[in-house]
Write an enzyme that holds these catalytic residues in place. Structure first.
Site, mmCIF file in Angstrom:
data_model
loop_
_atom_site.group_PDB
_atom_site.id
_atom_site.type_symbol
_atom_site.label_atom_id
_atom_site.label_comp_id
_atom_site.label_asym_id
_atom_site.label_seq_id
_atom_site.Cartn_x
_atom_site.Cartn_y
_atom_site.Cartn_z
ATOM 1 N N HIS A 112 31.563 9.074 63.395
ATOM 2 C CA HIS A 112 30.385 8.908 64.248
ATOM 3 C C HIS A 112 30.063 7.428 64.350
ATOM 4 O O HIS A 112 30.374 6.637 63.450
ATOM 5 C CB HIS A 112 29.190 9.648 63.661
ATOM 6 C CG HIS A 112 29.304 11.136 63.724
ATOM 7 N ND1 HIS A 112 28.228 11.969 63.532
ATOM 8 C CD2 HIS A 112 30.362 11.954 63.951
ATOM 9 C CE1 HIS A 112 28.605 13.232 63.644
ATOM 10 N NE2 HIS A 112 29.904 13.244 63.897
ATOM 11 N N GLU A 169 27.359 5.818 63.889
ATOM 12 C CA GLU A 169 26.556 5.304 62.778
ATOM 13 C C GLU A 169 27.412 5.007 61.545
ATOM 14 O O GLU A 169 27.232 3.975 60.901
ATOM 15 C CB GLU A 169 25.459 6.311 62.380
ATOM 16 C CG GLU A 169 24.490 6.637 63.487
ATOM 17 C CD GLU A 169 24.848 7.887 64.284
ATOM 18 O OE1 GLU A 169 23.919 8.594 64.709
ATOM 19 O OE2 GLU A 169 26.054 8.146 64.489
ATOM 20 N N CYS A 220 22.647 12.653 63.091
ATOM 21 C CA CYS A 220 22.815 13.982 62.513
ATOM 22 C C CYS A 220 22.517 13.891 61.011
ATOM 23 O O CYS A 220 22.277 12.809 60.464
ATOM 24 C CB CYS A 220 24.232 14.488 62.756
ATOM 25 S SG CYS A 220 25.508 13.590 61.812
ATOM 26 N N CYS A 255 24.922 11.483 59.119
ATOM 27 C CA CYS A 255 24.635 10.067 59.356
ATOM 28 C C CYS A 255 23.307 9.654 58.718
ATOM 29 O O CYS A 255 23.199 8.558 58.162
ATOM 30 C CB CYS A 255 24.644 9.769 60.847
ATOM 31 S SG CYS A 255 26.296 9.947 61.563
#
Length: 143
Positions: free
Chosen positions: A52, A54, A82, A85
């Site tokens: 992801h 992040e 999410c 993260c």
């Protein structure tokens, strides 16, 4: 530089993700008014469900600073993190999180308890419409 400028840089990262066929999420980390890391979702490219924006951005920031904690840094991200993260942001002790759009399906705020570090300041809604439009276009294109 101001928050709008930094979120626009994150949106540019999200556009890179869009062009690469990734869910269009972009993130940057700013420390002492300097962008020290930026990334976008790369789960398809790297065949890694944890890639992801992040997570990739945090890794780059740790490497840049030679540190594992970021209490003086701000992450700008185009979509609410999410749970995975948000957990990483907790461990990084990020000083501030600024995100554009709420993630109504997978966002960390769906949990009853806050899972970010207690010292982390949160702002949301900055360039929300631009982020939501990019995500909507992406999913419309898939259908």
């Amino acid at each position: 530089m101001d928050d709008n400028y930094y979120m626009n840089v994150a949106l540019n990262e999200a556009r890179f993700a869009y062009e690469e066929g990734e869910i269009p999420v972009g993130a940057i980390i700013v420390c002492n008014n300097q962008i020290i890391a930026k990334s976008h979702n790369q789960t398809e490219k790297l065949t890694d469900c944890t890639a992801h924006a992040e997570i990739l951005c945090l890794t780059a920031a740790f490497e840049f600073l030679g540190a594992k904690y970021l209490p003086d840094a701000t992450m700008y991200v185009t979509l609410e993190p999410c749970v995975m993260c948000a957990g990483a942001l907790y461990w990084a002790q990020i000083g501030k999180l600024v995100y554009a759009a709420d993630d109504l399906k997978r966002g960390y705020s769906l949990l009853k308890e806050n899972i970010l570090h207690p010292a982390t300041e949160v702002e949301k809604g900055l360039l929300k419409e631009e982020s939501e439009n990019l995500i909507r276009l992406f999913f419309e294109k898939l259908r």
